[in-house]
Enzyme design. Structure first.
Site, mmCIF file in Angstrom:
data_model
loop_
_atom_site.group_PDB
_atom_site.id
_atom_site.type_symbol
_atom_site.label_atom_id
_atom_site.label_comp_id
_atom_site.label_asym_id
_atom_site.label_seq_id
_atom_site.Cartn_x
_atom_site.Cartn_y
_atom_site.Cartn_z
ATOM 1 N N LYS A 118 0.821 -1.217 0.000
ATOM 2 C CA LYS A 118 0.000 0.000 0.000
ATOM 3 C C LYS A 118 0.847 1.255 0.000
ATOM 4 O O LYS A 118 0.439 2.291 -0.518
ATOM 5 C CB LYS A 118 -0.915 0.023 1.231
ATOM 6 N N LYS A 199 -6.326 -9.977 -4.024
ATOM 7 C CA LYS A 199 -7.438 -10.247 -3.104
ATOM 8 C C LYS A 199 -8.554 -9.221 -3.296
ATOM 9 O O LYS A 199 -8.287 -8.070 -3.680
ATOM 10 C CB LYS A 199 -6.950 -10.260 -1.646
ATOM 11 N N LYS A 202 -11.383 -3.551 -0.346
ATOM 12 C CA LYS A 202 -12.114 -2.279 -0.343
ATOM 13 C C LYS A 202 -11.346 -1.204 -1.080
ATOM 14 O O LYS A 202 -11.919 -0.280 -1.607
ATOM 15 C CB LYS A 202 -12.273 -1.791 1.102
#
Ligand code: ATP
Ligand code: LTN
Length: 335
Positions: A118, A199, A202
């Protein structure tokens, strides 16, 4: 007569209010939150402190926090049995978080794959995204949790929490319980329907690969029908074959809903179309019931806030006692 004493394990888990709940959250973690309620002493947290580790909008954060609490009660978290609370209502998390930042090392945090994925080495990334696993360790250790139900993506963070607890206990005395991860066999990693090598998340850039818990039937059917598979039309279960990632994902979702082994599911269909049609029916049936409950709960927002206040008060009782012990052990002068 001697009463039979049964050890009731303590469970703690958390979910970020950073977007709508999807099938990955549900099958990987939240379903277990519900089923564990009568087996364990459960503490479940909406971890809003974690939700500000990335850019966010304050109004949206407040709305998604309420929406998430609604969904959690709708899937079956029972406020009479479990403790559901919002993390920022329990200030002990931030305080123990600092102690945990002073327990784990820069090297350990640098090895966290979620940060590498991230953070992407960007200068602008918030410092809290880097230190977040220390806060997550605090979330767990405050409740002296024995088990932590999570999806497979959180395995490394739980390992860090275990190391932090062991190091603290060895250095300053026995304060924390060493937690165990609880990762389901199927559904532990639900993949994106459009990009099955990633995966379901969100924070994915497009939502055509995600199925939300509050999604309507037409949209669910459409997304499953358009799910990426492969051109072979060979319906086999080969979980280690990256070329089969799409169909593997569909078989595993089917399996997670029915408890039928993915291999057996593969044997019972002759083509991808048939599998997709039945999978869509299964998912829709399950989510329709949850959606009805979401509507009912949304009708009384004050009741929702009242339940969260009760949850926070119960959580603070446990958290403040552990924090007291940790501060004392580390050498802080009592005020
Ligand atoms: P993001 O992907 O933006 O990090 P998220 O969708 O992972 O967010 P979280 O709040 O971080 O959501 O996770 C809540 C729980 O859902 C965690 O226990 C996590 O392991 C689990 N989970 C998240 N995504 C998946 C997935 N695709 N498959 C299985 N479990 C998942
Ligand atoms: N890091 C987790 C969310 C989370 C959590 C926790 C999970 C924060 N604190 C404590 C279990 C226990 C995530 O991103 N899914």
């Amino acid at each position: 007569m001697t009463a039979s004493l049964r050890f009731v394990p303590r469970i703690l888990s958390g979910i970020q209010p950073s977007g709508s709940v999807h099938l990955g959250n549900y099958l990987g973690a939240l379903r277990n939150w519900v089923s564990e309620q009568h087996e364990a002493d459960c503490y479940y947290s909406i971890v809003d402190l974690h939700a500000i580790t990335a850019e966010h909008d304050p109004r949206t954060l407040r709305d998604t926090t309420k929406e998430l609490a609604t969904v959690l009660f709708a899937i079956g978290i029972d406020p009479e049995v479990s403790c559901l609370f919002v993390q920022s209502h329990v200030p002990e998390h931030a305080q123990l978080g600092w102690i945990m930042e002073s327990t784990v090392t820069f090297g350990e945090l640098s090895r966290m794959t979620q940060f590498k994925d991230k953070g992407k080495g960007e200068e602008k990334v918030r410092a809290s995204l880097f230190t977040y696993p220390a806060l997550m360790a605090a979330d767990i250790l405050l409740y002296r949790a024995d088990k932590v139900p999570v999806g497979d993506d959180q395995r490394q963070h739980i390992e860090l929490a275990r190391n932090a607890a062991t190091r603290f206990n060895n250095a300053y005395g026995q304060v924390f319980t060493i937690p165990e991860p609880m990762i389901p066999k199927v559904g532990a990693r639900v993949m994106d329907l459009q990009n099955p090598s990633k995966k379901m998340s969100k924070s994915s850039s497009t939502d055509s690969g995600l199925i939300y818990l509050s999604e309507d039937s037409t949209s669910i059917a459409k997304k499953i029908k358009r799910a990426v598979t492969d051109t072979e039309n060979r319906l086999v279960y080969e979980p280690d074959n990256p070329d089969k990632a799409g169909v593997t994902n569909l078989l595993e979702i089917y399996s997670a809903f029915t408890s039928i082994h993915p291999q057996e599911v593969a044997d019972s269909f002759t083509n991808y179309g048939g599998l997709k049609t039945e999978l869509a029916e299964l998912v829709i049936e399950h989510l329709t019931a949850i959606n009805l409950r979401i509507k009912e709960i949304s009708e009384d927002p004050n009741e929702l806030l009242r339940l969260l206040q009760i949850g926070a008060a119960k959580a603070r009782e446990v958290a403040s006692s552990t924090l007291y012990d940790a501060k004392n052990a580390i050498g802080f002068l009592a005020p």
